[in-house]
Design an enzyme around this catalytic site. Structure first.
Site, PDB file in Angstrom:
ATOM      1  CG  HIS A 112      22.507 -48.586 -29.638  1.00 51.48           C
ATOM      2  ND1 HIS A 112      21.786 -48.392 -28.472  1.00 51.48           N
ATOM      3  CD2 HIS A 112      21.973 -47.709 -30.546  1.00 51.48           C
ATOM      4  CE1 HIS A 112      20.863 -47.454 -28.676  1.00 51.48           C
ATOM      5  NE2 HIS A 112      20.971 -47.017 -29.912  1.00 51.48           N
ATOM      6  CG  ASP A 116      20.140 -41.286 -28.821  1.00 49.87           C
ATOM      7  OD1 ASP A 116      20.722 -41.806 -29.792  1.00 49.87           O
ATOM      8  OD2 ASP A 116      19.118 -41.789 -28.290  1.00 49.87           O
ATOM      9  CG  HIS A 117      21.516 -44.788 -26.466  1.00 46.40           C
ATOM     10  ND1 HIS A 117      20.714 -45.574 -25.675  1.00 46.40           N
ATOM     11  CD2 HIS A 117      20.712 -44.303 -27.455  1.00 46.40           C
ATOM     12  CE1 HIS A 117      19.490 -45.590 -26.166  1.00 46.40           C
ATOM     13  NE2 HIS A 117      19.453 -44.822 -27.242  1.00 46.40           N
ATOM     14  CG  HIS A 212      18.560 -49.942 -32.673  1.00 46.56           C
ATOM     15  ND1 HIS A 212      17.327 -49.360 -32.823  1.00 46.56           N
ATOM     16  CD2 HIS A 212      19.407 -48.930 -32.323  1.00 46.56           C
ATOM     17  CE1 HIS A 212      17.430 -48.068 -32.581  1.00 46.56           C
ATOM     18  NE2 HIS A 212      18.673 -47.770 -32.286  1.00 46.56           N
ATOM     19  CG  ASP A 234      17.491 -47.094 -28.729  1.00 45.89           C
ATOM     20  OD1 ASP A 234      17.040 -47.011 -27.567  1.00 45.89           O
ATOM     21  OD2 ASP A 234      17.841 -46.113 -29.417  1.00 45.89           O
ATOM     22  CG  HIS A 309      14.655 -44.400 -25.959  1.00 45.95           C
ATOM     23  ND1 HIS A 309      14.081 -44.167 -27.182  1.00 45.95           N
ATOM     24  CD2 HIS A 309      15.987 -44.260 -26.138  1.00 45.95           C
ATOM     25  CE1 HIS A 309      15.042 -43.898 -28.072  1.00 45.95           C
ATOM     26  NE2 HIS A 309      16.202 -43.930 -27.450  1.00 45.95           N
TER      27      HIS A 309
END
Ligand SMILES: [Zn+2]
Ligand SMILES: [Zn+2]
Length: 360
Positions: A112, A116-117, A212, A234, A309
């Site tokens: 996604h 932070d990804h 999410h 996530d 995570h």
């Protein structure tokens, strides 16, 4: 007086020895680094592993600060093929320290578009280009919006790319190999429905929706050599994930510990940082407790559960045991609390093995 002479002499000898040792430290370190550099630069993790499917944890952290964990990143090695799933901050560095040649990365898949990804994508693309003099930009595959993210990063890094191409020349840094190229897909609407993104050479990579919101997010299922890994991305506890993970050898699941999150919330509240306290309340909405991650693993009848995570951060040794303990309430198979540099191997010949592959 004689009684003083020997102790003084011994002190003098020790001081001299310490000074000499101090001077030799630089020489010793230099000779050690010569050996380390050789082994580091010739390292090739994919080639050192048995044929099979391997999950190499190149980032087990979250957006919360933790020096021991890079942002979300999982490298999946299928035979000798290398795929990266998410590239958070520090991912490129960890991939390098694990001996995974960045030039061999076939594609990066995004779960996604929370920053932070993907905030480690640009350094990874630079390494992909420089490590193997790539002639094609790094392929980034993700849900709708991926094109916009990569276009923005390519623009931001354009000046840097031109400097490096000019300095090292087109043979070393071919201008066409800089940055990223994107490939988008539409997230399947129904729970458990999967879209096939790769299906060649015995490797299958499929994507399915997870929960999410407000972010559109997917998890991935990777199959090779009769083995399978499912990645949650996530998500809040997800029925779609439980369906897609059916019978997988390994489920890699994100986790948030309600008990620890509450401690962080209360600390923020007590410090007068109300906005931060609200964030610690909000993030409970769209992540999964270890107990629920265990329940998903049990429902999907997976062979093992790997937790990653970590939310909130885990600065104290032993704190990850809170996550394992809670997941154990609902899942009785093997549970691993992952660290950066860990590899879980699923050899084609069978079995499961954990190793640690971080070099310094
Ligand atoms: Zn995240
Ligand atoms: Zn997220």
């Amino acid at each position: 007086m004689r009684g003083w002479i020997w102790p003084l002499a011994i002190v003098a000898i020790l001081a001299g020895a310490a000074a000499a040792a101090f001077h030799f430290r630089a020489d010793i370190a230099t000779s050690l680094v010569a050996r380390a550099a050789q082994s580091g630069l010739s390292a090739n993790l994919p080639r050192s592993l048995p044929d099979g499917l391997h999950a190499a944890f190149c980032g087990t952290g979250s957006p919360l600060p933790d020096r021991s964990r890079a942002g979300p990143c999982l490298t999946v090695i299928a035979g000798e093929r290398v795929f990266v799933f998410d590239a958070g901050e520090g991912a490129a560095e960890t991939i390098s320290l694990m001996g995974i040649p960045q030039g061999d990365i076939e594609a990066v898949f995004l779960t996604h578009l929370h920053s932070d990804h993907f905030d480690g994508l640009a350094p990874l693309a630079l390494q992909h280009w420089a490590a193997a003099s790539a002639t094609q930009p790094m392929l980034v595959v993700g849900p709708t919006g991926t094109l916009r993210v990569t276009a923005g990063l390519n623009e931001a890094y354009g000046i840097d790319s031109s400097y490096r191409a000019a300095h090292h020349g087109p043979e070393i840094m071919p201008p066409g190999g800089a940055g990223m190229r994107a490939q988008e897909f539409t997230i399947p609407a129904a729970d458990g429905e999967m879209i096939t993104l790769v299906d060649d050479g015995g490797v299958r990579i499929l994507a399915f929706r997870v929960d999410h919101a407000p972010a559109d997010a997917v998890g991935y299922r990777i199959e090779y050599g009769g083995r399978s890994i499912v990645i949650s991305g996530d998500t809040a506890r997800s029925q779609s994930l439980a369906m897609a993970a059916q019978g997988a050898d390994l489920l890699v699941h994100e986790v948030i510990a309600p008990e620890l999150d509450r401690i962080m919330h209360d600390a923020a509240d007590a410090s007068g940082r109300e906005n931060v306290a609200v964030i610690f309340t909000d993030i409970m909405d769209y992540h999964t407790s270890p107990e629920d991650a265990g329940a998903v693993a049990a429902e999907a009848q997976v062979g093992a559960l790997a937790l990653t995570h970590f939310l909130p951060q885990t600065p104290i040794p032993g704190l990850v045991e809170v996550f394992v303990r809670d997941a154990r309430r609902t899942y009785d198979g093997p549970i691993y609390a992952m660290r950066d540099g860990d590899v879980i191997s699923l050899p084609s010949a069978g079995g499961i093995r954990r190793s640690h592959q971080l070099r310094f």
